[in-house]
Motif scaffolding. Structure first.
Motif, short mmCIF file in Angstrom:
data_model
loop_
_atom_site.label_atom_id
_atom_site.label_comp_id
_atom_site.label_asym_id
_atom_site.label_seq_id
_atom_site.Cartn_x
_atom_site.Cartn_y
_atom_site.Cartn_z
N LEU A 32 61.98 104.62 77.39
CA LEU A 32 62.58 105.57 77.61
C LEU A 32 62.10 106.93 77.85
O LEU A 32 61.20 107.36 77.15
N ASP A 33 62.20 107.37 79.24
CA ASP A 33 61.42 108.40 79.46
C ASP A 33 61.89 109.65 78.90
O ASP A 33 63.24 109.88 78.83
N PRO A 34 61.11 110.85 78.45
CA PRO A 34 61.75 111.82 78.08
C PRO A 34 62.71 112.60 78.51
O PRO A 34 63.41 113.38 78.08
N ILE A 94 65.21 111.37 80.42
CA ILE A 94 66.25 111.25 80.11
C ILE A 94 66.92 111.73 79.05
O ILE A 94 68.05 112.06 79.09
N ARG A 95 66.15 111.71 77.86
CA ARG A 95 66.70 112.42 76.72
C ARG A 95 67.26 113.91 76.84
O ARG A 95 68.21 114.40 76.78
N GLN A 96 66.23 114.49 77.91
CA GLN A 96 66.55 116.04 78.02
C GLN A 96 67.88 116.07 79.05
O GLN A 96 68.58 116.94 78.81
N ILE A 127 70.40 114.10 79.17
CA ILE A 127 71.60 113.80 78.30
C ILE A 127 71.88 115.05 77.59
O ILE A 127 73.05 115.43 77.30
N LYS A 128 70.90 115.81 76.89
CA LYS A 128 71.26 117.10 76.19
C LYS A 128 71.68 118.12 77.32
O LYS A 128 72.61 118.81 76.82
#
Length: 109
Positions: free
Chosen positions: A91-93, A95-97, A99-100
């Motif tokens: 999971l690439d960082p 993608i998390r960013q 989503i936020k």
């Protein structure tokens, strides 16, 4: 707060600071009739255009970033190491960013 949502929130707070006095001036026709007030209205309209452009620029940048991150979703999320018999999450960082950022954009409408 994520970077793009923070910038949009910041520029909206600046807009609120200059918009409140102008709302009061709308009801004071004698003040608006003055020559210097007309210059103030022109500056307000100019700043309003800049603020709108700033917000739209960052919104478009966020939208383009969404498209870039969407390409990252083509990679498999679970990877299996056959030698170690172990799964790892790919999971690439970004993608998390994203989503936020998306959660904050929903809040900002």
């Amino acid at each position: 707060m994520p970077p793009v949502a923070g910038r949009i929130t910041w520029i909206r707070s600046i807009f609120k600071k200059i918009d409140e006095p102008m709302k009061v001036l709308k009801y004071r026709q004698c003040v608006l009739a003055h020559k210097k007030a007309q210059r103030t209205v022109r500056y307000y309209n100019y700043m309003n255009g800049i603020i709108c452009h700033y917000e739209m620029t960052y919104h478009k940048a966020w939208y383009d970033y969404c498209e870039e991150v969407r390409c990252l979703l083509n990679a498999p999320i679970l990877l299996c190491h056959k030698e170690m018999a172990q799964y790892t999450v790919n999971l690439d960082p970004a993608i998390r960013q994203l989503i936020k950022e998306t959660e904050w954009m929903w809040k900002l409408k």
